[in-house]
Design a protein around this motif. Structure first.
Motif, mmCIF file in Angstrom:
data_model
loop_
_atom_site.group_PDB
_atom_site.id
_atom_site.type_symbol
_atom_site.label_atom_id
_atom_site.label_comp_id
_atom_site.label_asym_id
_atom_site.label_seq_id
_atom_site.Cartn_x
_atom_site.Cartn_y
_atom_site.Cartn_z
ATOM 1 N N GLY A 109 -2.564 -1.053 8.196
ATOM 2 C CA GLY A 109 -3.040 -1.101 6.818
ATOM 3 C C GLY A 109 -2.164 -0.903 5.821
ATOM 4 N N ARG A 110 -0.810 -0.915 6.036
ATOM 5 C CA ARG A 110 0.374 -0.583 5.314
ATOM 6 C C ARG A 110 1.596 -1.769 5.742
ATOM 7 N N ASN A 159 0.754 -1.179 -0.033
ATOM 8 C CA ASN A 159 -0.035 0.008 0.131
ATOM 9 C C ASN A 159 0.737 1.213 0.064
ATOM 10 N N ASP A 166 1.824 -6.030 11.210
ATOM 11 C CA ASP A 166 0.477 -6.730 11.078
ATOM 12 C C ASP A 166 0.390 -7.469 9.358
ATOM 13 N N TRP A 177 -7.064 -2.676 -1.071
ATOM 14 C CA TRP A 177 -6.529 -1.189 -0.281
ATOM 15 C C TRP A 177 -7.546 -0.927 0.278
ATOM 16 N N HIS A 191 -3.103 -11.739 -4.045
ATOM 17 C CA HIS A 191 -4.288 -11.018 -3.177
ATOM 18 C C HIS A 191 -5.668 -11.100 -4.028
ATOM 19 N N THR A 235 -8.151 -10.035 10.474
ATOM 20 C CA THR A 235 -8.429 -9.033 11.061
ATOM 21 C C THR A 235 -7.702 -8.506 12.136
ATOM 22 N N THR A 278 -7.899 -2.429 3.885
ATOM 23 C CA THR A 278 -6.720 -2.336 4.653
ATOM 24 C C THR A 278 -6.254 -0.793 4.880
ATOM 25 N N PRO A 293 -1.358 -6.768 4.166
ATOM 26 C CA PRO A 293 -1.564 -6.259 5.434
ATOM 27 C C PRO A 293 -2.453 -6.484 6.186
ATOM 28 N N GLY A 294 -2.681 -6.719 7.421
ATOM 29 C CA GLY A 294 -3.678 -7.293 8.287
ATOM 30 C C GLY A 294 -4.884 -6.246 8.069
ATOM 31 N N PHE A 295 -5.995 -6.983 7.800
ATOM 32 C CA PHE A 295 -7.039 -6.316 7.726
ATOM 33 C C PHE A 295 -7.523 -5.045 8.785
ATOM 34 N N VAL A 296 -8.183 -4.088 8.414
ATOM 35 C CA VAL A 296 -8.289 -2.898 9.109
ATOM 36 C C VAL A 296 -9.906 -2.851 9.184
#
Length: 395
Positions: free
Chosen positions: A354-355, A20, A363, A338, A372, A134, A341, A70-73
């Motif tokens: 998120g990045r 990201n 994460d 994007w 992805h 997440t 995350t 990245p881990g999901f937000v």
């Protein structure tokens, strides 16, 4: 901060890494690096790049040609609840339309639950979400609707996540259904005083059957005066003032955004208010899909979230929401990852999640897939192979 003596771990042989950061990799908004590695030190990412150039580390993990994201937000959920609304869902799938009134069923069950029962429920759904990748989760109150019940909901939530939202203004409490003005006074007075210490955000359901524009403005303004940052349930069931109010008050996000005028889209595109889309709600209510393509083409920042709640979107799967967004809302797979995350991070006004870039929280999700794109390409398939949260491998 990462301790200088923290052991380092390199995750190498990543087929495709979503960072990201458009300055990395292919230069796209998701900054995709092929044949990549990530180096973790303590709870932070300290290096990303091509696997062949990875620095020496204390430990190494071979990703086996898997993709990493990245881990999901997940920036919108309602996890402090008790009870079940299976009958309501069954009736809706048999032809009854969705309305805001079903919330009252959960209110009654939540009030009757103990603190331990509510806490166990939150922990259960957070663990379920973490297993699916997440690593950052917002959650709200809103199923208590009394001073004591809203305050305890936020106390419970704050045990499990830093991203806690005061939603006393979910619907008017049943006891004051005939006097909404009195309930708004409670939400902006004694209830706010009791709840503000446990929350970061203040939210309101601005919708027919819940709170109108003037009521919502009063609630959000009062919350902001107590140091809470506004966010708004906006334009879910019908056209209304929610999006414009969110932009006016510099809310972090306007959530749902299903029914938008051109002026609403333009307002979002020219503000820092994130349009958070919640496709699980449309899926579970057979409602009109939000038009993500319209928002993206206008230049608005878009997030994806689950809206996990027992009534209108009982899913904790960000991957499922990505698949819906790609299939039915006009998003590309790159835009959807994007939004799930970095978009969610923007909706929470965070830059540390998120990045996957140096300095970000470590994460990381390894997918049982080489790209992805498989999150949308293989809907419903459990693709999470491994998860790191704040540098710790948790799956």
């Amino acid at each position: 901060m990462t301790p200088t003596n923290a052991p380092t771990t390199a995750v190498t042989n990543i087929a495709a890494l979503v960072t990201n950061d458009p300055s990395l990799g292919d230069g796209s908004p998701i900054g995709l690096i092929q044949d990549a590695a990530v180096v973790i030190g303590g709870d932070r990412v300290i290096w990303v790049g091509e696997s062949s150039k990875a620095p020496a580390t204390d430990n190494a993990v071979d990703a086996g040609g898997r993709a990493a994201v990245p881990g999901f937000v997940d920036s919108h959920s309602h996890l402090v609840f008790a009870g079940d609304r299976t009958q309501e869902f069954n009736a809706r799938m048999s032809g009854r339309p969705y309305s805001a009134g079903g919330i009252r069923t959960t209110v009654a069950a939540t009030r009757a639950a103990t603190d331990d029962e509510l806490s166990a429920n939150v922990a259960k759904y957070l663990a379920e979400a973490l297993r699916q990748g997440t690593t950052t989760q917002e959650t709200k109150s809103g199923y208590g609707l009394t001073v004591a019940d809203e305050a305890r909901a936020l106390r419970v939530a704050a045990r499990h996540t830093d991203e806690v939202t005061y939603l006393g203004a979910h619907i008017v409490a049943p006891e004051l259904a005939d006097d909404p003005a009195a309930y708004v006074a409670l939400v902006t007075g004694d209830m706010l005083d009791a709840c503000a210490p446990y929350a970061r955000w203040v939210d309101v359901f601005c919708e027919k059957g819940a709170f109108d524009g003037d009521q919502a403005r009063a609630i959000l303004t009062a919350g902001r005066a107590k140091g809470l940052v506004p966010r708004v349930h906006a334009n879910q069931l019908s056209y209304g003032p929610g999006v414009q109010l969110a932009v006016e008050l510099d809310a972090a996000s306007a959530d749902h955004c299903t029914h938008l005028t051109d002026a609403d889209v333009d307002a979002l595109a020219h503000s820092r208010t994130v349009a958070t889309l919640l496709p699980g709600a449309e899926f579970s209510t057979r409602a009109q899909w939000p038009d993500a393509r319209r928002l993206l083409d206008a230049g608005a920042t878009v997030a994806l979230s689950t809206d996990c709640n027992p009534g209108s979107s009982f899913t904790s799967s960000m991957a499922f929401c990505i698949a819906l967004a790609v299939r039915d809302m006009g998003m590309t797979p790159d835009e959807a990852i994007w939004s799930a995350t970095a978009g969610g991070a923007a909706a929470l006004r965070r830059t540390d999640v998120g990045r996957l870039v140096p300095g970000a929280r470590a994460d990381l999700v390894l997918l049982d897939a080489p790209s992805h794109v498989h999150l949308a390409y293989r809907p419903g398939v459990p693709l999470t192979h491994a998860v790191w949260k704040a540098g710790e491998r948790v799956r």
